[in-house]
Scaffold this motif. Structure first.
Motif, short mmCIF file in Angstrom:
data_model
loop_
_atom_site.label_atom_id
_atom_site.label_comp_id
_atom_site.label_asym_id
_atom_site.label_seq_id
_atom_site.Cartn_x
_atom_site.Cartn_y
_atom_site.Cartn_z
N SER A 1 1.59 1.78 -3.85
CA SER A 1 0.44 1.62 -4.56
C SER A 1 -0.84 2.63 -4.02
CB SER A 1 -0.21 0.37 -4.78
OG SER A 1 -0.55 -0.23 -3.59
N HIS A 2 -0.70 2.71 -2.84
CA HIS A 2 -1.76 3.71 -2.12
C HIS A 2 -1.13 4.56 -1.08
CE1 HIS A 2 -4.75 1.34 -4.22
NE2 HIS A 2 -4.32 0.24 -3.98
N GLU B 1 -8.61 0.29 -2.21
CA GLU B 1 -8.31 0.25 -3.63
C GLU B 1 -9.31 1.56 -4.25
OE1 GLU B 1 -6.52 -1.60 -5.77
OE2 GLU B 1 -5.68 -2.47 -4.09
N TRP C 1 1.09 -1.19 0.24
CA TRP C 1 -0.13 0.02 -0.05
C TRP C 1 0.73 1.32 0.18
CZ3 TRP C 1 -4.23 -1.39 4.23
CH2 TRP C 1 -5.13 -2.17 3.62
#
Length: 403
Positions: free
Chosen positions: A330-331, A400, A327
């Motif tokens: 990606s986030h 997501e 995460w």
């Protein structure tokens, strides 16, 4: 924070000042391996950095450890780890830095103690020798005093002067003053030898919470050097965590401190990384920085006789900890997320509404259903035997979609 405090660069890390208008406090840790064992030391540095330590200090106490430093740094770079490594020198730093130039070159910063950098007539000569190496290689230095190793010559002189005063300081107050004077005299002497002030960090380590607070409040007013905070020998377990949190929180809330270390004594067979996690939690609890999502969970009472909310809170925490390495890439915004896992109807719905995503589990005698709230709105009602798995799936979907 005093906007005129010096900003020091350690590798690519800025210590002091502000980033994008926001204060950034740097987390530091220290290895406890034998530095001469390059493989084990590099492995522990890597683990500390992976846990979130932005600076890592190692002991450089003899020829074997100094000789191992280049291999340690090379091993880290081979693993794509470029965390700045600090060398901790006592008594013989002047000799090791000069006799092992690759060690001096590879280290990102040096830490020396004004109480044991040298004694008698050799003190100034050995101190200047260290400063010269730092100047030549453009390295910053932390001048770190410790009340367990004060400059005895300075202490004796101050005790004589104090005895002549009409209202002499108490022994505790005198030690605090001596510690401050020691590091500031050494820092200014380093400047007189040509080291620029933006290459100097100072610290005054003690193991008393109230003493540390007093010392750093005075130190903050007395100088503009970047400051490193931390209780020395904080202790083991809850004692070390609570004492460090109590001291650092007061100072950080007052805008004091540029780097911090939580000097915990590790429990047997426990990882060294615990001190990094505690430092992160202190900064996150003070809302100075965010490192990972927060889980708000109730402590439980007579209305929550089931242990399910405790189990789910642990499952959610462990799930997010496992996901964070991915995460984080990606986030990245997920570090600011707040999750609530509540155990009954009293505060459950309210706390869940305040969180980004929350679940309110049924307490004793309540209907066997669990409403989920996403950013203040009820979106799901879960029932059945697998509420935990359902909630974690909804949590993953929320991350997501929103980060």
């Amino acid at each position: 924070m005093n906007q005129n405090r010096w900003t020091v660069k350690v590798g690519d890390i800025r210590v002091g000042g502000q980033i994008a208008g926001k204060r950034h406090v740097v987390i530091q840790s220290m290895t406890n391996t034998d530095t001469a064992d390059a493989k084990s030391t590099a492995k522990q540095i890597y683990e500390l950095h992976q846990a979130g330590s932005e600076l890592v200090r190692i002991t450089v106490n003899n020829e074997e450890s100094a000789a191992a430093v280049p291999e340690i740094i090379d091993r880290l770079h081979a693993a794509h780890c470029h965390v700045p490594v600090i060398g901790d020198f006592h008594y013989n730093g002047h000799r090791l830095l000069n006799e092992y130039p690759k060690c001096a070159e590879k280290l990102a910063k040096y830490r020396i103690n004004p109480g044991n950098v040298g004694f008698g007539k050799k003190r100034d000569q050995q101190f200047e020798s260290i400063i010269q190496v730092a100047k030549d290689l453009d390295k910053p230095i932390r001048i770190g005093g410790n009340w367990g190793s004060l400059d005895q010559k300075l202490m004796a002189r101050m005790m004589d002067e104090n005895a002549k005063l009409e209202q002499p300081l108490s022994s505790g107050a005198l030690i605090e003053k001596a510690l401050i004077d020691s590091v500031l005299l050494s820092a200014r002497q380093a400047e007189s030898f040509g080291l620029s002030s933006d290459k100097i960090i100072v610290s005054c380590k003690v193991s008393s919470v109230q003493s540390l607070i007093r010392i750093y409040q005075k130190l903050h007013r007395a100088c503009q050097y970047a400051l490193h905070l931390g209780l020395t020998e904080a202790g083991m377990g809850a004692k070390g965590i609570v004492a460090s949190t109590a001291a650092l929180s007061v100072l950080l809330q007052q805008g004091i401190g540029d780097t911090i270390r939580v000097s915990l004594t590790p429990e047997p067979n426990q990882p060294r990384t615990e001190e990094v996690k505690v430092a992160q939690q202190i900064l996150q609890s003070l809302e100075l920085q965010s490192f990972k999502p927060e889980v708000t969970a109730c402590p439980g009472c007579g209305r929550t006789t089931s242990e399910f909310f405790q189990v789910l809170a642990m499952q959610v925490t462990e799930h997010m900890n496992a996901k964070m390495p991915l995460w984080r890439i990606s986030h990245p915004g997920v570090k600011n997320m707040n999750v609530a896992v509540m155990g009954c109807i009293v505060n459950g719905p309210g706390e869940s509404k305040h969180a980004d995503i929350g679940i309110s589990l049924p307490g004793t005698g309540e209907a066997p259903s669990a409403p989920i709230f996403i950013r203040g709105k009820k979106t799901h009602t879960l029932k059945g035997e697998n509420i935990g798995e359902q909630f974690i799936a909804i949590l993953d979907e929320f991350v997501e979609s929103n980060y």
